[in-house]
Design a protein around this motif. Structure first.
Motif, short mmCIF file in Angstrom:
data_model
loop_
_atom_site.label_atom_id
_atom_site.label_comp_id
_atom_site.label_asym_id
_atom_site.label_seq_id
_atom_site.Cartn_x
_atom_site.Cartn_y
_atom_site.Cartn_z
N MET A 155 9.80 -18.45 -10.18
CA MET A 155 9.65 -17.23 -9.42
C MET A 155 8.28 -16.63 -9.74
SD MET A 155 12.01 -13.86 -9.25
CE MET A 155 13.13 -14.60 -8.11
N LEU A 156 7.68 -16.06 -8.74
CA LEU A 156 6.36 -15.45 -8.87
C LEU A 156 6.51 -13.95 -8.65
CD1 LEU A 156 3.27 -15.82 -9.06
CD2 LEU A 156 3.27 -16.09 -6.59
N GLY A 157 5.95 -13.14 -9.54
CA GLY A 157 6.00 -11.70 -9.39
C GLY A 157 4.66 -11.16 -8.94
N MET A 158 4.71 -10.10 -8.16
CA MET A 158 3.48 -9.47 -7.67
C MET A 158 3.67 -7.96 -7.71
SD MET A 158 2.78 -11.95 -4.40
CE MET A 158 1.31 -11.14 -3.86
N MET A 159 2.60 -7.26 -8.01
CA MET A 159 2.64 -5.80 -7.99
C MET A 159 1.78 -5.31 -6.83
SD MET A 159 2.49 -4.84 -12.02
CE MET A 159 2.56 -3.11 -11.68
N PHE A 160 2.33 -4.38 -6.05
CA PHE A 160 1.62 -3.80 -4.92
C PHE A 160 1.55 -2.29 -5.09
CE2 PHE A 160 3.65 -7.53 -2.77
CZ PHE A 160 2.50 -8.18 -2.39
N SER A 161 0.47 -1.72 -4.61
CA SER A 161 0.42 -0.26 -4.52
C SER A 161 1.29 0.15 -3.33
CB SER A 161 -1.03 0.20 -4.31
OG SER A 161 -1.48 -0.17 -3.03
N GLU A 162 1.55 1.43 -3.19
CA GLU A 162 2.37 1.91 -2.08
C GLU A 162 1.75 1.53 -0.73
OE1 GLU A 162 5.63 3.63 -0.31
OE2 GLU A 162 5.31 3.37 -2.47
N MET A 163 0.45 1.70 -0.61
CA MET A 163 -0.23 1.35 0.64
C MET A 163 -0.15 -0.16 0.91
SD MET A 163 -4.08 2.23 1.87
CE MET A 163 -4.92 0.83 1.14
N GLU A 164 -0.34 -0.96 -0.11
CA GLU A 164 -0.26 -2.41 0.05
C GLU A 164 1.15 -2.84 0.43
OE1 GLU A 164 -3.67 -3.84 -3.13
OE2 GLU A 164 -1.64 -3.41 -3.84
N CYS A 165 2.14 -2.18 -0.12
CA CYS A 165 3.53 -2.51 0.19
C CYS A 165 3.84 -2.20 1.67
CB CYS A 165 4.47 -1.73 -0.73
SG CYS A 165 6.17 -2.29 -0.70
N LYS A 166 3.33 -1.07 2.15
CA LYS A 166 3.52 -0.73 3.56
C LYS A 166 2.83 -1.74 4.46
CE LYS A 166 4.19 4.21 2.97
NZ LYS A 166 3.66 5.55 3.27
N GLU A 167 1.63 -2.13 4.09
CA GLU A 167 0.89 -3.12 4.88
C GLU A 167 1.60 -4.47 4.88
OE1 GLU A 167 -1.94 -4.55 7.42
OE2 GLU A 167 -1.70 -2.48 6.75
N PHE A 168 2.12 -4.86 3.73
CA PHE A 168 2.88 -6.11 3.62
C PHE A 168 4.10 -6.07 4.54
CE2 PHE A 168 5.87 -8.88 1.11
CZ PHE A 168 5.21 -10.07 1.36
#
Length: 75
Positions: free
Chosen positions: A1-14
């Motif tokens: 499994m691969l983990g990734m951290m996103f900022s709030e803006m990046e999460c919305k864009e994703f």
């Protein structure tokens, strides 16, 4: 499994990118000219993208993309 951290803006864009991909695949699946093998491949990819989207989407948004298995996955 691969983990990734996103900022709030990046999460919305994703989430936006995944939604657009799901919309495009639903459009393709509604095209009756596609052969069975192509529809099966798109359907399998749809499941993967949907699972990714489920990790970032609220339940209300997620329900828009649930496919009905009883009718061949068509909405």
């Amino acid at each position: 499994m691969l983990g990734m951290m996103f900022s709030e803006m990046e999460c919305k864009e994703f989430g936006y990118v995944l939604r657009k991909e799901l919309d495009e695949m639903l459009f393709d699946l509604s095209d009756k000219r596609l052969d069975k093998d192509m529809r099966k491949a798109i359907s399998k990819r749809y499941q993967t993208i949907f699972q990714m989207y489920a990790r970032v989407a609220p339940a209300k948004e997620l329900s828009k993309y649930v496919r009905d298995k009883r009718h061949g996955g068509e909405r």
